[in-house]
Enzyme design. Structure first.
Site, PDB file in Angstrom:
ATOM      1  N   LYS A 104       5.902  11.818 -33.671  1.00  0.00           N
ATOM      2  CA  LYS A 104       5.881  11.537 -35.112  1.00  0.00           C
ATOM      3  C   LYS A 104       4.815  10.478 -35.398  1.00  0.00           C
ATOM      4  O   LYS A 104       5.131   9.311 -35.642  1.00  0.00           O
ATOM      5  CB  LYS A 104       7.276  11.082 -35.559  1.00  0.00           C
ATOM      6  CG  LYS A 104       7.528  11.252 -37.050  1.00  0.00           C
ATOM      7  CD  LYS A 104       9.011  11.145 -37.340  1.00  0.00           C
ATOM      8  CE  LYS A 104       9.337  11.079 -38.813  1.00  0.00           C
ATOM      9  NZ  LYS A 104       8.939  12.246 -39.594  1.00  0.00           N
ATOM     10  N   TYR A 108       6.019   6.594 -36.627  1.00  0.00           N
ATOM     11  CA  TYR A 108       6.845   6.153 -37.750  1.00  0.00           C
ATOM     12  C   TYR A 108       8.154   6.921 -37.732  1.00  0.00           C
ATOM     13  O   TYR A 108       8.282   7.933 -37.040  1.00  0.00           O
ATOM     14  CB  TYR A 108       6.109   6.362 -39.082  1.00  0.00           C
ATOM     15  CG  TYR A 108       6.100   7.799 -39.568  1.00  0.00           C
ATOM     16  CD1 TYR A 108       5.267   8.743 -38.968  1.00  0.00           C
ATOM     17  CD2 TYR A 108       6.947   8.223 -40.590  1.00  0.00           C
ATOM     18  CE1 TYR A 108       5.267  10.061 -39.397  1.00  0.00           C
ATOM     19  CE2 TYR A 108       6.944   9.546 -41.026  1.00  0.00           C
ATOM     20  CZ  TYR A 108       6.106  10.455 -40.426  1.00  0.00           C
ATOM     21  OH  TYR A 108       6.118  11.766 -40.839  1.00  0.00           O
ATOM     22  N   GLU A 136       6.901  25.213 -38.723  1.00  0.00           N
ATOM     23  CA  GLU A 136       7.767  24.340 -39.537  1.00  0.00           C
ATOM     24  C   GLU A 136       7.121  24.202 -40.917  1.00  0.00           C
ATOM     25  O   GLU A 136       6.157  24.890 -41.213  1.00  0.00           O
ATOM     26  CB  GLU A 136       7.977  22.985 -38.845  1.00  0.00           C
ATOM     27  CG  GLU A 136       6.696  22.218 -38.581  1.00  0.00           C
ATOM     28  CD  GLU A 136       6.924  20.873 -37.887  1.00  0.00           C
ATOM     29  OE1 GLU A 136       8.060  20.390 -37.822  1.00  0.00           O
ATOM     30  OE2 GLU A 136       5.917  20.301 -37.429  1.00  0.00           O
ATOM     31  N   LEU A 155       8.054  19.073 -34.892  1.00  0.00           N
ATOM     32  CA  LEU A 155       8.751  17.805 -34.713  1.00  0.00           C
ATOM     33  C   LEU A 155      10.212  18.119 -34.368  1.00  0.00           C
ATOM     34  O   LEU A 155      10.825  18.963 -35.032  1.00  0.00           O
ATOM     35  CB  LEU A 155       8.687  16.988 -36.006  1.00  0.00           C
ATOM     36  CG  LEU A 155       9.258  15.571 -35.843  1.00  0.00           C
ATOM     37  CD1 LEU A 155       8.221  14.680 -35.158  1.00  0.00           C
ATOM     38  CD2 LEU A 155       9.648  14.984 -37.181  1.00  0.00           C
TER      39      LEU A 155
END
Ligand code: PDD
Length: 276
Positions: free
Chosen positions: A143, A31, A175, A199
């Site tokens: 992702k 996505y 993250e 990511l």
């Protein structure tokens, strides 16, 4: 709201996909979330490039670039969105449940746009975070829709009266639940390097570029929880979080507990880049 599902335009109240869709059964899908500033998509090329990388790694045969005209039409069919987001998801498709990857002709594609209720609280005043052990897999650079541990981390933060969770693998900070992370130390930005543990954020990329332009050095290297707690400033970056200062982690102030000057410079440059 008019949404796009597999080549058709539908009202969101009637749109649906198969119960056998592999995204539903296996999170077999990628996505993207793209910001809309002033009615225009921000950094669409970079989002499409990242989506294509994910599709290729998961061996889903689909060309992300073919969706450009769909995205344009979404804005036309849902006019008046000044500030909002596009959500797009491509799944391998629907098939009887089996672990082997079926060779499906028809991926499932869902896309919609929606206006965003802008909340400047964290942007203005800074947020508060907790640490959560990063138990996600080693392909965080893709992702995928498999975000359960991200959701659980965020929930842990909310339960503890905070705004977000910062992941760490052992001592190394990776993250946040839906954002990348930068610390500021002695005038430098430090952020975890791209790779399997984070990511490769589009906002992260934009911030690194902007920092270069305004003369703030960026060091991409792993750093520890202790380094984060001893940092001068801390901010998260993401499509929806933008450049979000964080002033407290695990109840401890970062720097003097106020949003710092380097973060403010990055925010200013970012605002200019988005045209807002
Ligand atoms: N999340 N890291 C994670 C785990 C994320 O989910 C995101 C974005 C980011 C930041 O990436 P970008 O700058 O490209 O948005 C980093 C989106 C916004 C979401 O899941 O809603």
């Amino acid at each position: 709201m008019i949404v796009y599902v597999n080549g058709q335009w539908m009202d969101d109240s009637t749109a649906s996909v198969s119960f056998q869709d592999r995204a539903f059964v296996f999170a077999d899908a990628v996505y993207e979330v793209v910001y809309i500033y002033k009615g225009t998509y921000f950094k669409m090329d970079l989002h499409l490039e990242r989506m294509q990388n994910g599709l290729d790694k998961l061996r889903i045969p689909f060309r992300a670039d073919d969706l450009r005209s769909v995205f344009d039409e979404l804005l036309q069919r849902n006019p008046g969105i000044e500030r909002g987001i596009l959500y797009v998801q491509v799944t391998r498709g629907a098939a009887p449940r089996a672990h082997g990857l079926p060779r499906l002709e028809q991926p499932t594609v869902v896309a919609y746009v929606k206006p965003l209720q802008y909340d400047s609280r964290i942007w203005d005043n800074g947020g508060r975070a907790v640490f959560v052990e990063d138990l996600r897999w080693h392909m965080c650079n893709i992702k995928t829709t498999g975000l359960l541990l991200n959701c659980m981390a965020k929930e842990t933060a909310l339960e503890r009266g905070c705004d977000d969770a910062i992941f760490h693998r052992g001592e190394i900070v990776t993250e946040a639940s839906a954002s990348n992370l930068f610390i500021v130390k002695d005038g430098n930005l430090v952020t975890h390097p791209n790779g399997p543990w984070i990511l490769p954020g589009i906002t992260r990329h934009v911030v690194i570029e902007l920092a270069g332009k305004i003369g703030i050095p960026v060091i991409e290297r792993p750093f520890t929880k202790d380094e984060l707690l001893a940092a001068d400033e801390l901010f998260l970056t993401g499509t929806t979080s933008e450049v979000a200062p964080y002033v407290e982690v695990e109840g401890q102030p970062i720097g003097n507990g106020q949003v710092g000057p380097i973060t403010r410079r990055i925010q200013k440059a970012f605002r200019q880049a988005t045209g807002m």
